[in-house]
Design an enzyme around this catalytic site. Structure first.
Site, short mmCIF file in Angstrom:
data_model
loop_
_atom_site.label_atom_id
_atom_site.label_comp_id
_atom_site.label_asym_id
_atom_site.label_seq_id
_atom_site.Cartn_x
_atom_site.Cartn_y
_atom_site.Cartn_z
CE LYS A 79 7.33 -1.26 7.73
NZ LYS A 79 8.19 -0.20 7.18
CB SER A 154 5.87 3.00 7.18
OG SER A 154 7.03 2.31 6.73
CB SER A 178 9.93 3.50 7.03
OG SER A 178 8.89 4.24 6.46
N1 GLN Z 1 7.49 8.40 5.01
C1 GLN Z 1 8.05 8.11 3.72
C2 GLN Z 1 6.95 7.76 2.77
O1 GLN Z 1 5.85 7.90 3.15
C3 GLN Z 1 9.05 6.99 3.86
C4 GLN Z 1 8.43 5.68 4.05
C5 GLN Z 1 9.38 4.55 4.16
O2 GLN Z 1 10.57 4.74 4.40
N2 GLN Z 1 8.87 3.36 3.91
O3 GLN Z 1 7.14 7.36 1.68
#
Ligand code: GLN
Length: 485
Positions: A79, A154, A178
């Site tokens: 990532k 994400s 994410s």
């Molecule tokens: N979707 C969640 C957010 O927008 C979690 C994101 C994540 O785990 N990095 O914060």
């Protein structure tokens, strides 16, 4: 079967026995990238030539009789928020365009010492804020199972890469879901380790009390093996736990009759789609026929998890992202009068809409006069959520529920409404708030998009989760409810 379709543990064995070479494995993945990347856009950058060179080197050493680690030569996608020395790192943000990692993250040092091959850096929601990978400054990633759908987020690029065979395994990060939610959407396995099990050194911070790095893989065996590689105490991360990492992969086939399985009572709450409810019921049925005792457990504070997260995470983010000032980090601006104008220009053009929204929310909840009403209160709610889990874990060892209330949704479907996007993580967020471990494994039925089955464990309960999910995976395979890529 093509090589890119196989899990790492199988490819590792095939390379060791000489059945295939590392070059063949890398070539297979690169050919898949060639074929699919234009549509899917899993990567912000692919390191094709270097990967081939590394593979040649590995093959040479193997031919010379050297015994290499089991995953030597396995292509891994990383990532774009995890530092790889000498490579660009952008967090899919304009503000970090052109920034080069000055050092390796601890997890990268570990995968390099296993002689795994970094194949590229994957697309993500900007600074890991989002659930669909649509908040990237470099374009959206598409779901390989249905390109009109999002891959989740994400870590959408990582999940889509593994699901499509554009990588064999990948690393993601999980602050509120994410790793698990995109794994669920793309039909692969995603593991969020206990907070502190994997070092965060070299992971660009979003919300430091919630962030964890973890693997995205094609099956549970690979998840166990990857976790073994990346976990462990690290002096460069003060929150890293001083624990000895168990040999997860040798325990997968252990008997699970002693493990007490709980079902989260709230799995069929409002907003959970029919197919997701059916998926969970199918799993309950599987456990019953396996004669595993399942017991329902409830989470009285569940409904507060989302609002609690959307105070704590933005608060920490607003502080962590203050460093992108155009002086030390971030794009710069030459034509400015003073420092304020520099900040304004750099941050206005460098950050996307969602990141700005989070910074504003975070700054607001931390500002004097509001701190007690929001931030402090949220910390108290966080404790209540942790207590919910502690109570549940007196009766059960793992808790099963959905990873996300729906299967993958359409591209563009939720971008106009942030709340509907946030709701996608309602089931994953509690594990981050409590700092405990959790996995998502896919259930495929009738050719539909997969449903993510979420299995949550105690702090350092990785072994129980892995054993239960391994058994479940075997059962799903047997019933034709599982498919690789
Ligand atoms: N979707 C969640 C957010 O927008 C979690 C994101 C994540 O785990 N990095 O914060």
């Amino acid at each position: 079967m093509e090589l890119f379709e196989l899990p790492a543990w199988k490819l590792g064995k095939m390379m060791e026995s000489g059945e295939v070479t590392a070059v063949e494995v890398v070539e297979s993945v690169l050919s898949r990238i060639e074929e699919r990347e234009e549509i899917l856009h899993c990567y912000n950058e692919v390191y094709g030539e270097e990967a081939l060179q590394e593979a040649e080197e590995i093959d040479k050493r193997r031919k010379g009789g050297e015994k290499l680690p089991p995953f030597a030569g396995i292509p891994v996608a990383v990532k774009d928020n995890i530092c790889v020395k000498g490579k660009d790192i952008t967090c899919s943000s304009k503000i970090l365009k052109g920034f080069i990692s000055p050092y390796d993250a601890t997890v990268i040092r570990k995968i390099k010492s296993q002689k795994m091959i970094i194949i590229g850096r994957t697309n993500m929601d900007e600074f890991a804020m989002g659930s669909s990978t649509e908040n990237s400054a470099y374009g959206v990633t598409r779901n390989p199972l249905d390109t009109s759908k999002v891959p989740g987020g994400s870590s959408g690029g990582s999940a889509a890469a593994v699901a499509s065979g554009e990588a064999i395994v990948a690393l993601g990060s999980d602050t509120g879901g994410s790793i698990r939610q995109p794994a669920a959407f793309c039909g692969v396995v995603g593991f969020k380790p206990t907070y502190g099990l994997v070092s965060r050194y070299g992971l660009i911070a979003f919300a430091s009390s919630l962030d964890q790095i973890g693997p995205i893989t094609k099956d549970v065996r690979d998840a166990a093996a990857m976790l073994e590689i990346i976990a462990g105490k690290d002096n460069y991360d003060s929150t890293s736990l001083p624990v000895k990492v168990p040999h997860y992969s040798t325990m997968l086939e252990d008997d699970i009759s002693e493990i007490r399985v709980g079902i989260m009572e709230e799995y069929n709450a409002e907003g959970v789609s029919e197919e997701v409810i059916e998926g969970i019921e199918e799993v309950i049925d599987i456990f019953r026929t396996m004669r595993v005792n399942v017991k329902s457990v409830s989470f009285p504070h569940m409904e507060y998890a989302l609002p609690c997260y959307y105070i704590i995470a933005p608060a920490e983010a607003s502080s962590n992202l203050a460093r992108y000032d155009g002086v030390q980090y971030g794009i710069s601006e030459e034509t400015v009068e003073d420092i304020r104008e520099l900040y304004r220009k750099v941050r206005t053009s460098g950050f996307g809409k969602e990141v700005k929204r989070r910074i504003m929310m975070g700054t607001y909840v931390l500002s004097s006069g509001y701190y007690d009403a929001f931030y402090l209160k949220a910390q108290k709610v966080r404790t209540l959520i942790r207590h919910d889990f502690e109570r549940a874990f007196k009766d059960v060892d793992v808790i099963i529920g959905p990873t996300s209330p729906t299967v993958a949704f359409g591209i563009g479907e939720r971008t106009a409404d942030p709340i509907s996007m946030y709701l996608s993580d309602i089931f994953t967020i509690p594990a981050n708030l409590a700092g405990i471990s959790a996995i998502s494994i896919p259930l495929f039925k009738d050719g539909n998009l997969p449903v993510g089955i979420h299995i949550v464990g105690k702090a350092l309960g990785e072994i129980d989760i892995l054993k239960v999910s391994y058994k479940l995976e075997q059962e799903l395979k047997e019933r034709g409810l599982y498919h690789g890529i």
